[in-house]
Each structure stands twice: as structure tokens, then as C-alpha cells.
Design an enzyme around this catalytic site. Structure first.
Site, PDB file in Angstrom:
ATOM      1  CG  LEU A 106      -2.251  -0.675   1.271  1.00 22.15           C
ATOM      2  CD1 LEU A 106      -2.983  -0.841   2.672  1.00 22.15           C
ATOM      3  CD2 LEU A 106      -3.162  -0.077   0.349  1.00 22.15           C
ATOM      4  CG  ASP A 107       0.673   4.063  -3.275  1.00 19.96           C
ATOM      5  OD1 ASP A 107       1.503   3.193  -3.403  1.00 19.96           O
ATOM      6  OD2 ASP A 107      -0.351   4.409  -4.144  1.00 19.96           O
ATOM      7  CE  LYS A 108       6.271   7.987   4.720  1.00 22.55           C
ATOM      8  NZ  LYS A 108       7.747   8.707   4.429  1.00 22.55           N
ATOM      9  CB  SER A 110      -2.571   4.027   0.798  1.00 21.82           C
ATOM     10  OG  SER A 110      -2.751   4.930  -0.575  1.00 21.82           O
TER      11      SER A 110
END
Length: 272
Positions: A106-108, A110
């Protein structure tokens, strides 16, 4: 390994729970893996008589059952196992007593559900995009969600030299929507929204296949035996479907799936 049958080095590192096969290949390319003191070539096979080391530390065969965790990743935590470079990494944050690694990322900026394990084989199965494994997200954007936006998002958006698959999109509020993806392109939802002139304000993953997010931010728990059993069925069914459509081989079966030894596997932890 327990016998004299040769096993590829990346498969061995995956089976003992050290890392995924993809990560193992990267470690081999970087010269961080040795077999009997020598740096191997990609695809080298080993037996139980060989000594395998990563960064000079011996890797022994796994004896304990694999671990499968569901974690509610907070915003700001990075889904990487490289603890030397990234101080806000997921491994140090969870601080689990055994070595685990995230399945996907998961993106930072997110948040939400991510699975972690020490089972490298299951990582490869879950990450196969062609298996159509569903991931559900709740998204908030910077301006009102319109009917046209929903239609375009669900029909496919051109990003990263491709067009995203058709997907389910449902408006849930003035500036919010739910989206269910079956692929995992880099920053996919954010790029899709940007293409249509929207900016993601908040992005939260709430489901991966049959696993639903039911934890406060920053906490984790082990999967229940029921969750893992259903997960294994989904992985097995999709793997067999894929193999049948691309190969004449038909020997993919439930015997190839990991057997789960259920315990009282409910526990949680949060950072203070």
C-alpha cells in the site's frame, strides 16, 4: 529441505519463509546470497547438504507452521522489508517476533488492510494479477463524484501505457466512492483519478479477497482457520483456472496447497 532432491535456491528461500521468490532473485542478483561460501548463478539448485547464507548468516530449514497476519496499515508506514533504508518501514512498526514480509503493498499515504506472512509460496499465488483476486477500497476525492466519473472509472482508464480493467465503482457520498480492483498497477487508483481530473484525499483498503478489515489502525491479528481455508480455496481455484487456459498440464490440485494448522490465532498489537 529434508532430502537430497535438488531445489532451486529462490524456491528454498521462499519455502523456509525467508522471503518471496521475487525477493530471493533480487538478493541473488545483488550477490547477497552464497551457497557453501560462493555466490551462485540464478537458478542454481541445492540439496540439504548445502549451506545457504544471506548477508553471511546461515538460513536453516523451517520447522514451525507458517504465519499469516492481517494488519491495518496507518498512513505514513512504508511497505518494505528494507529496514536499513526506510525508518518508517512496516517490519519495524509491527515488530513481530518472527520474520514476516508483506504480500503486495500500500502506498505510504494510503491506509488499510495488508497481509503479511513468512510463506513465500502463497505470496506468489496471491500476487498473480491474472488470478483476478479482488481488493476493495474506500476513496475520498477533492471534488464531487459524478455519474460520468463513476462510468469512466469503471470502464477502464489509460494509465502507465495500458488501460485498466473494467471494475466495480459505486458512489458512497458526495466526494467518496467504493472501488473493487482485480489488478494492482503502481498507484493505480490515484493515477486513474488524476487522469480524470481528481485528486485522492484519502484511500483505504478494506478487503483483500475474503479477508475484511476489522482492526483499528496500527493493529494486526492472525488469520482465523476459516479465513485461511477460504483463502486457500480462492487461490487454488484461480491457479487451476489459469493453468488450464495456458497449459495442457492439469495436475494443479489441492495437494499443492499449504496445509494450515489452526490454533487460537487471535492477537493484536498497536504502536503507542
Amino acid at each position: 529441505m529434508g532430502n537430497q532432491t535438488p531445489t532451486r535456491i529462490n524456491k528454498f528461500l521462499s519455502e523456509v519463509g525467508f522471503c518471496s521468490r521475487r525477493k530471493a532473485d533480487k538478493l541473488i542478483e545483488e550477490g547477497r546470497v552464497t551457497i557453501n561460501g560462493k555466490i551462485p548463478e540464478m537458478g542454481t539448485k541445492i540439496t540439504s547438504e548445502d549451506e545457504v547464507c544471506v548477508d553471511g548468516k546461515p538460513i536453516s530449514e523451517k520447522k514451525e507452521p507458517h504465519v499469516y497476519l492481517a494488519f491495518n496499515k496507518p498512513v505514513g508506514i512504508v511497505c518494505t522489508t528494507d529496514t536499513r533504508v526506510e525508518k518508517d518501514n512496516i517490519i519495524d512498526y509491527i515488530n513481530y517476533h518472527k520474520r514476516v514480509f508483506p504480500i503486495g503493498r500500500l502506498d505510504k499515504p494510503s491506509e488499510g488492510l495488508i497481509l503479511l506472512t513468512d510463506d513465500g509460496d502463497i505470496v506468489n499465488k496471491i500476487l498473480r494479477a491474472r488470478n483476478n483476486h479482488e481488493k476493495e477500497y474506500l476513496v475520498k476525492v477533492n471534488r464531487p463524484v459524478t455519474i460520468d466519473f463513476v462510468k469512466k472509472m469503471s470502464s477502464g482508464v489509460p494509465i502507465l501505457d495500458t488501460v485498466t480493467r473494467e471494475c466495480e465503482v459505486k458512489k458512497t457520498g458526495n466526494n467518496t466512492f467504493k472501488i473493487i480492483l482485480t489488478q494492482g498497477l503502481n498507484r493505480q487508483i490515484r493515477r486513474m483519478c488524476e487522469y480524470l481530473g481528481y485528486e485522492v484525499v484519502q484511500l483505504k483498503r478494506v478487503r483483500i479477497m475474503n479477508i475484511n478489515l476489522d482492526l483499528p489502525a496500527g493493529e494486526y491479528r492472525e488469520l482465523t482457520s476459516t479465513e485461511f481455508s477460504e483463502l486457500n480455496k480462492l487461490i487454488g481455484n484461480s491457479s487451476k483456472t489459469e493453468e488450464a487456459s495456458t497449459s495442457s498440464k492439469s495436475n494443479t490440485s489441492t495437494t499443492e496447497q499449504k496445509k494450515f494448522q489452526p490454533k487460537n490465532r487471535k492477537r493484536g498489537r498497536s504502536k503507542s
